[in-house]
Design an enzyme around this catalytic site. Structure first.
Site, PDB file in Angstrom:
ATOM      1  N   LYS A 141     -10.851  -6.146  -6.127  1.00 27.32           N
ATOM      2  CA  LYS A 141     -12.016  -5.264  -6.189  1.00 27.32           C
ATOM      3  C   LYS A 141     -11.712  -3.996  -6.949  1.00 27.32           C
ATOM      4  O   LYS A 141     -12.555  -3.455  -7.626  1.00 27.32           O
ATOM      5  CB  LYS A 141     -12.443  -4.880  -4.760  1.00 27.32           C
ATOM      6  CG  LYS A 141     -13.199  -5.976  -4.053  1.00 27.32           C
ATOM      7  CD  LYS A 141     -13.824  -5.444  -2.767  1.00 27.32           C
ATOM      8  CE  LYS A 141     -13.610  -6.416  -1.638  1.00 27.32           C
ATOM      9  NZ  LYS A 141     -12.675  -5.991  -0.624  1.00 27.32           N
ATOM     10  N   LYS A 147       0.836  -1.212   0.000  1.00 23.83           N
ATOM     11  CA  LYS A 147       0.000   0.000   0.000  1.00 23.83           C
ATOM     12  C   LYS A 147       0.870   1.262   0.000  1.00 23.83           C
ATOM     13  O   LYS A 147       0.513   2.264  -0.621  1.00 23.83           O
ATOM     14  CB  LYS A 147      -0.937   0.003   1.222  1.00 23.83           C
ATOM     15  CG  LYS A 147      -1.979  -1.099   1.200  1.00 23.83           C
ATOM     16  CD  LYS A 147      -3.177  -0.688   0.386  1.00 23.83           C
ATOM     17  CE  LYS A 147      -4.024  -1.751  -0.243  1.00 23.83           C
ATOM     18  NZ  LYS A 147      -4.422  -2.922   0.416  1.00 23.83           N
ATOM     19  N   LYS A 153      -3.747 -11.299  -8.737  1.00 18.59           N
ATOM     20  CA  LYS A 153      -4.989 -11.936  -8.310  1.00 18.59           C
ATOM     21  C   LYS A 153      -6.179 -11.062  -8.689  1.00 18.59           C
ATOM     22  O   LYS A 153      -6.015  -9.870  -8.949  1.00 18.59           O
ATOM     23  CB  LYS A 153      -4.943 -12.192  -6.806  1.00 18.59           C
ATOM     24  CG  LYS A 153      -4.814 -10.922  -5.984  1.00 18.59           C
ATOM     25  CD  LYS A 153      -4.646 -11.238  -4.512  1.00 18.59           C
ATOM     26  CE  LYS A 153      -4.248 -10.019  -3.716  1.00 18.59           C
ATOM     27  NZ  LYS A 153      -5.317  -9.261  -3.097  1.00 18.59           N
TER      28      LYS A 153
HETATM   29  P1  TYM Z   1     -10.791  -8.236   1.302  1.00 19.22           P
HETATM   30  O1  TYM Z   1     -11.972  -7.341   1.455  1.00 19.22           O
HETATM   31  O2  TYM Z   1      -9.665  -7.759   0.449  1.00 19.22           O
HETATM   32  O3  TYM Z   1     -11.255  -9.632   0.724  1.00 19.22           O
HETATM   33  C1  TYM Z   1     -12.309 -10.369   1.299  1.00 19.22           C
HETATM   34  C2  TYM Z   1     -11.969 -11.846   1.287  1.00 19.22           C
HETATM   35  O4  TYM Z   1     -11.747 -12.306  -0.051  1.00 19.22           O
HETATM   36  C3  TYM Z   1     -10.473 -12.957  -0.134  1.00 19.22           C
HETATM   37  N1  TYM Z   1      -9.888 -12.694  -1.465  1.00 19.22           N
HETATM   38  C4  TYM Z   1      -9.407 -13.650  -2.285  1.00 19.22           C
HETATM   39  N2  TYM Z   1      -9.316 -14.987  -2.134  1.00 19.22           N
HETATM   40  C5  TYM Z   1      -8.787 -15.686  -3.173  1.00 19.22           C
HETATM   41  N3  TYM Z   1      -8.368 -15.115  -4.340  1.00 19.22           N
HETATM   42  C6  TYM Z   1      -8.453 -13.772  -4.526  1.00 19.22           C
HETATM   43  N4  TYM Z   1      -8.081 -13.238  -5.689  1.00 19.22           N
HETATM   44  C7  TYM Z   1      -8.976 -12.971  -3.452  1.00 19.22           C
HETATM   45  N5  TYM Z   1      -9.184 -11.641  -3.295  1.00 19.22           N
HETATM   46  C8  TYM Z   1      -9.740 -11.492  -2.057  1.00 19.22           C
HETATM   47  C9  TYM Z   1      -9.644 -12.348   0.981  1.00 19.22           C
HETATM   48  O5  TYM Z   1      -8.591 -13.211   1.360  1.00 19.22           O
HETATM   49  C10 TYM Z   1     -10.676 -12.167   2.072  1.00 19.22           C
HETATM   50  O6  TYM Z   1     -10.861 -13.372   2.785  1.00 19.22           O
HETATM   51  N6  TYM Z   1      -8.387  -7.573   5.644  1.00 19.22           N
HETATM   52  C11 TYM Z   1      -9.511  -8.232   4.994  1.00 19.22           C
HETATM   53  C12 TYM Z   1     -10.856  -7.855   5.579  1.00 19.22           C
HETATM   54  C13 TYM Z   1     -10.991  -8.101   7.047  1.00 19.22           C
HETATM   55  C14 TYM Z   1     -11.008  -9.350   7.721  1.00 19.22           C
HETATM   56  C15 TYM Z   1     -11.190  -9.066   9.110  1.00 19.22           C
HETATM   57  C16 TYM Z   1     -10.899 -10.668   7.288  1.00 19.22           C
HETATM   58  C17 TYM Z   1     -11.140  -7.118   8.000  1.00 19.22           C
HETATM   59  N7  TYM Z   1     -11.264  -7.702   9.228  1.00 19.22           N
HETATM   60  C18 TYM Z   1     -11.268 -10.075  10.047  1.00 19.22           C
HETATM   61  C19 TYM Z   1     -10.961 -11.685   8.254  1.00 19.22           C
HETATM   62  C20 TYM Z   1     -11.150 -11.388   9.611  1.00 19.22           C
HETATM   63  C21 TYM Z   1      -9.511  -7.827   3.541  1.00 19.22           C
HETATM   64  O7  TYM Z   1      -9.007  -6.818   3.159  1.00 19.22           O
HETATM   65  O8  TYM Z   1     -10.248  -8.666   2.728  1.00 19.22           O
END
Ligand code: TYM
Length: 335
Positions: free
Chosen positions: A201, A116, A198
């Site tokens: 969003k 980031k 990957k």
């Molecule tokens: P975020 O919002 O980026 O993504 C949400 C979930 O989707 C998974 N993910 C993927 N899995 C496989 N391949 C991909 N290309 C891919 N892109 C996204 C992420 O691994 C995630 O599980 N920090 C977290 C959000 C969060 C969180 C938490 C997660 C905040 N508090 C507490 C677990 C527990 C995040 O940015 O996910």
């Protein structure tokens, strides 16, 4: 197993854009599978989104979208607690206590932080640095054992375990050590269609399949994926961009179809045009019903409000109980 020893599950998604196949297969699919067996807390991580998206014009719509798309994928707000992070103020209080146990050096070394900083050198704020601490608070506030996430969150989970251990060591045993979870398998990373990273969003949107993409957009994106003239030797190793197409097919196509293309590849008779057409149609078949359901749910604001209120109530019950334990263990109790 009695209700008392049901394991606790927690996970979250940031409302920073449209959800995609990576979110689905890395995380949401597991949310749905786990809600029947475990006590589940699922969250829209709106506070986390402020670390990189200070402009909040789209926030409300994005929060509604994350709620609606998860419900359209099968998350049942009657079974799991499904809430917004900012509706549980106890998370922010635990975040503050955990910040005293997190060190600048380890936070600066976190891969997501370094990424980031590279992407947005103009906005390296303290919230970004302590992102893993807030995420740990999300998980620990429910004393969760399992956290269904994709591969990109593995390091954050390791940090959550460290913070839990440090707290337990200093103040007494309050937290289980949470584990990243994907039903009996290693954590998933769903690749982008161009194989350059990957699915995401907010980046590389033409190489990501969104749950909101219409049928023609899905076909267009899939048909654009890179291929070549095909293998020239039997049983050759697949180039990574071809491996990616097989990987995506594995997510949505049936076994016979995949098998046929595997054989064609090994015998050098594969026609990538046909393979992509098949993949496009299987993706359309997978995504279209989710998209339609999500649109209906998103139009029902009253229902979404209900979901959030009910979710916050369930989420807070567990959060308040943990926070009380935390404060007692820390000696923050004076009468
Ligand atoms: P975020 O919002 O980026 O993504 C949400 C979930 O989707 C998974 N993910 C993927 N899995 C496989 N391949 C991909 N290309 C891919 N892109 C996204 C992420 O691994 C995630 O599980 N920090 C977290 C959000 C969060 C969180 C938490 C997660 C905040 N508090 C507490 C677990 C527990 C995040 O940015 O996910």
């Amino acid at each position: 197993m009695s209700i008392m020893d049901r394991k606790i599950v927690m996970s979250g998604i940031r409302p920073t854009g449209y959800l995609h196949l990576g979110n689905y297969f890395g995380a949401m699919r597991n949310y749905v599978k786990m809600q029947n067996e475990y006590e589940c807390y699922y969250m829209v991580a709106d506070l986390h989104s402020l670390t990189t998206h200070p402009d909040t014009k789209e926030l409300r719509a994005n929060v509604h979208r994350v709620l609606a798309e998860n419900i359209a994928c099968g998350l049942d707000p009657e079974k799991a607690a499904f809430f917004c992070q900012s509706h549980i103020p106890e998370i922010s209080e635990l975040y503050l206590y955990l910040n005293m146990l997190a060190y600048k050096g380890e936070l600066e070394k976190t891969t997501t932080f370094k990424d980031k900083v590279r992407q947005h050198p103009e906005n390296v704020n303290a919230g970004l640095l302590t992102y893993p601490v807030l995420m740990s608070a999300d998980i620990l506030i429910h004393r969760a054992s399992f956290v269904p996430v994709g591969k990109d969150q593995e390091q954050h989970l390791e940090m959550a375990r460290n913070f839990a251990q440090r707290f337990n060591f200093r103040y007494g045993n309050v937290f289980p050590e949470p584990q990243a979870f994907n039903f009996g398998e290693t954590l998933l990373k769903v690749p982008s269609l161009d194989g350059s990273g990957k699915m995401s969003k907010s980046e590389n949107q033409m190489a990501t399949l969104y749950l909101a993409d219409d049928d023609d957009m899905i076909r267009k994106k899939v048909m654009k994926t890179k291929t070549d003239n095909g293998p020239t030797e039997h049983n050759s190793i697949k180039p990574d961009y071809i491996e990616n197409i097989f990987l995506l097919m594995n997510l949505v196509s049936n076994a016979d179809v995949i098998n046929k293309f595997e054989i064609d590849f090994n015998q050098c008779s594969i026609r990538y045009g046909d393979m992509k057409k098949q993949l496009a149609e299987d993706m359309v078949r997978f995504i279209a019903p989710i998209r339609q359901k999500a649109t209906d749910i998103m139009n029902d604001e009253k229902y979404l409000q209900n979901v959030m209120e009910q979710g916050a109530e369930k989420g807070r019950k567990s959060a308040v109980a943990t926070l009380q334990l935390v404060k007692e263990s820390m000696g923050l109790k004076y009468y």
